[in-house]
Design a protein around this motif. Structure first.
Motif, PDB file in Angstrom:
ATOM      1  N   ARG A  27     113.589  74.509  36.878  1.00 39.47           N
ATOM      2  CA  ARG A  27     113.500  73.119  36.482  1.00 39.47           C
ATOM      3  C   ARG A  27     114.277  72.002  37.623  1.00 39.47           C
ATOM      4  O   ARG A  27     113.665  71.398  37.660  1.00 39.47           O
ATOM      5  N   ALA A  28     115.577  72.484  38.336  1.00 39.36           N
ATOM      6  CA  ALA A  28     116.170  72.356  39.153  1.00 39.36           C
ATOM      7  C   ALA A  28     115.639  71.972  40.498  1.00 39.36           C
ATOM      8  O   ALA A  28     115.928  70.360  40.779  1.00 39.36           O
ATOM      9  N   GLN A  29     114.963  72.833  41.430  1.00 39.65           N
ATOM     10  CA  GLN A  29     114.002  72.851  42.502  1.00 39.65           C
ATOM     11  C   GLN A  29     112.748  72.091  42.202  1.00 39.65           C
ATOM     12  O   GLN A  29     112.537  70.840  43.168  1.00 39.65           O
ATOM     13  N   VAL A  30     112.009  71.927  40.544  1.00 40.39           N
ATOM     14  CA  VAL A  30     111.008  70.916  40.911  1.00 40.39           C
ATOM     15  C   VAL A  30     111.407  69.083  40.971  1.00 40.39           C
ATOM     16  O   VAL A  30     111.024  68.516  41.113  1.00 40.39           O
ATOM     17  N   ASP A  31     112.977  69.561  40.126  1.00 40.87           N
ATOM     18  CA  ASP A  31     113.409  67.687  40.056  1.00 40.87           C
ATOM     19  C   ASP A  31     113.510  67.735  41.529  1.00 40.87           C
ATOM     20  O   ASP A  31     113.345  66.326  41.106  1.00 40.87           O
ATOM     21  N   LEU A  32     114.235  68.333  41.980  1.00 41.79           N
ATOM     22  CA  LEU A  32     114.412  68.177  44.455  1.00 41.79           C
ATOM     23  C   LEU A  32     113.626  67.335  44.765  1.00 41.79           C
ATOM     24  O   LEU A  32     113.149  66.742  45.146  1.00 41.79           O
ATOM     25  N   ILE A  33     112.162  68.235  44.164  1.00 49.37           N
ATOM     26  CA  ILE A  33     111.076  68.011  45.280  1.00 49.37           C
ATOM     27  C   ILE A  33     110.370  66.867  44.065  1.00 49.37           C
ATOM     28  O   ILE A  33     109.983  65.322  45.381  1.00 49.37           O
TER      29      ILE A  33
END
Length: 145
Positions: A27-33
């Protein structure tokens, strides 16, 4: 019953993959994208030995799924680069991590690699640089199994 879009009709040939090692990191990486900070992902070249079809290809469109397999983003690969861990530069690390902290990238990447491989600073990595094509948040899409 709601109508669900078949993403394979919208994006024929798209593969699906997840980021991170658990639901929270995914979720954190998706949010960064979504925020435009993360523009690359890297993995050990050894990850593709048993699944060469999973190797990123320039020009290919793929779907990034959340940990529960719900499609979250559509990305297009714009560049693929194989490079030794020890040769990764700050720009590459920033593209993957989503912020300027080369030391944090080295530590996080080393720890991620050690989950599945014996770490070697000269080991080959695959960097996939991508652009966000579509954020699927709010669309009714059948989760992939």
């Amino acid at each position: 019953m709601p109508e669900y879009e078949d993403l394979q009709e919208t994006y024929p040939g798209a593969g699906t993959f997840k980021l991170g090692h658990d639901a929270e990191s995914c979720r954190a990486q998706v949010d960064l994208i979504r925020k435009g900070g993360k523009r690359a992902v890297c993995a050990a070249l050894a990850d593709f030995e048993d699944a060469p079809e999973a190797m990123p290809v320039e020009g290919r469109t793929d779907i990034i799924a959340l940990w529960n397999n719900t499609p979250a983003l559509v990305v297009k690969t714009v560049k693929v680069q194989q490079i030794r861990y020890c040769d990764v530069n700050t720009n590459m690390a920033h593209s993957d991590l989503g912020r300027d902290d080369f030391t944090a990238w080295r530590k996080a990447t080393k720890n991620a690699i050690k989950r599945d491989h014996k770490f070697d600073p000269e080991m080959m990595l695959v960097f996939e640089f991508f652009q966000l094509v579509e954020d699927l948040d709010g669309r009714q899409i059948e989760p992939r199994s």
